[in-house]
Design an enzyme around this catalytic site. Structure first.
Site, PDB file in Angstrom:
ATOM      1  N   GLU A 244       1.328  19.081  -2.796  1.00 39.13           N
ATOM      2  CA  GLU A 244       1.552  19.508  -1.418  1.00 39.13           C
ATOM      3  C   GLU A 244       0.956  20.894  -1.247  1.00 39.13           C
ATOM      4  O   GLU A 244       1.460  21.877  -1.801  1.00 39.13           O
ATOM      5  CB  GLU A 244       3.052  19.526  -1.100  1.00 39.13           C
TER       6      GLU A 244
ATOM      7  N   HIS B 294      -1.455  16.201  -0.303  1.00 42.64           N
ATOM      8  CA  HIS B 294      -0.748  16.252   0.977  1.00 42.64           C
ATOM      9  C   HIS B 294      -0.575  17.716   1.387  1.00 42.64           C
ATOM     10  O   HIS B 294      -1.040  18.614   0.709  1.00 42.64           O
ATOM     11  CB  HIS B 294       0.616  15.563   0.850  1.00 42.64           C
TER      12      HIS B 294
ATOM     13  N   HIS C 290      -2.881  10.773   4.982  1.00 41.55           N
ATOM     14  CA  HIS C 290      -2.281  11.061   6.281  1.00 41.55           C
ATOM     15  C   HIS C 290      -3.333  11.782   7.128  1.00 41.55           C
ATOM     16  O   HIS C 290      -3.803  12.861   6.763  1.00 41.55           O
ATOM     17  CB  HIS C 290      -1.032  11.942   6.127  1.00 41.55           C
TER      18      HIS C 290
ATOM     19  N   GLU D  26      -3.329  15.569   8.048  1.00 37.44           N
ATOM     20  CA  GLU D  26      -3.388  16.543   6.963  1.00 37.44           C
ATOM     21  C   GLU D  26      -4.847  16.742   6.537  1.00 37.44           C
ATOM     22  O   GLU D  26      -5.222  16.519   5.383  1.00 37.44           O
ATOM     23  CB  GLU D  26      -2.515  16.079   5.792  1.00 37.44           C
TER      24      GLU D  26
END
Length: 224
Positions: free
Chosen positions: A200, A146, A39, A42
């Site tokens: 994450e 992420h 992404h 990010e």
């Protein structure tokens, strides 16, 4: 700390706009593939991984790395690629959906941006290239980086998952709490292999991420 350009990169494909998709191979059989920057919004995932890898003089024996799986999105600061596709909803899974996927500008906000999942599963060059690389390396596990939900998400709390939670001081969750059709994790589940673990990162500044996690992440990578 040496330049990232000194690391032994290899090309595994091209992005929608023709940027090189590059990875750092391991010197032996690949046990773990670490993927950051799928992404484009990010960038902390690429930043932290880059900073950690520059502390090492030699390639890892059993760990390979993709520093940025979505270079066009990273350049534009967008979640999706240059075609406006969320690459983490474009993998060729049986439950792939053509419905747009909503995203948030910040974690607490309602979903205010909707991205395409592609014209078909596996329609994007970045997705195809990453799948081909995974099949070529045949890793036992994938670590997909992420941010900023501060957890480790994996179907089973394996020893690798448990040690990663300890290294980052975050909890384990069996799932992220909502369906993810067409995601890398879903694709891995349907392939039966490799195991896919989602890290994450917590929400914090780039400097704070490096200060807090660089050493523990480096030690964790060395232990794999």
């Amino acid at each position: 700390m040496r330049s990232i350009l000194a690391l032994p990169f290899a090309t595994y494909g091209r992005s929608a706009l023709g940027a090189s998709l590059r990875y750092i191979p391991c010197s032996g059989k690949c046990r773990l593939l670490v993927v950051a920057g799928i992404h484009g919004e990010e960038p902390e995932t690429t930043f932290l991984l880059s900073r950690v890898l520059r502390a090492f003089e030699k390639p890892f024996e059993s760990v390979a790395f993709v520093l940025c799986a979505n270079p066009d999105g990273m350049a534009f600061g967008t979640r999706g690629n240059a075609n406006g596709v969320d690459l983490n909803r474009n993998f060729p899974t049986s439950n792939w959906s053509k419905d747009p996927v909503g995203t948030r500008s910040i974690l607490e906000a309602p979903r205010d941006t909707f991205l395409s999942t592609g014209i078909a599963p596996g329609s994007e060059p970045e997705t195809v290239a990453l799948v081909t690389l995974i099949q070529k390396l045949s890793p036992e596990a994938i670590l997909s980086m992420h941010a900023p939900m501060a957890c480790v998400e994996a179907p089973v709390c394996t020893p690798m998952v448990e040690s990663l939670c300890e290294a980052f001081g975050v909890p384990w969750h069996a799932d992220i709490g909502y369906p993810t059709p067409g995601s890398l994790g879903t694709w891995c589940k349907q392939q039966k292999s490799p195991e896919c673990i989602t890290l994450e990162l917590p929400r914090m500044s780039l400097e704070a991420l490096f200060d807090r996690y660089a050493l523990s992440f480096a030690l964790w990578l060395e232990s794999v």
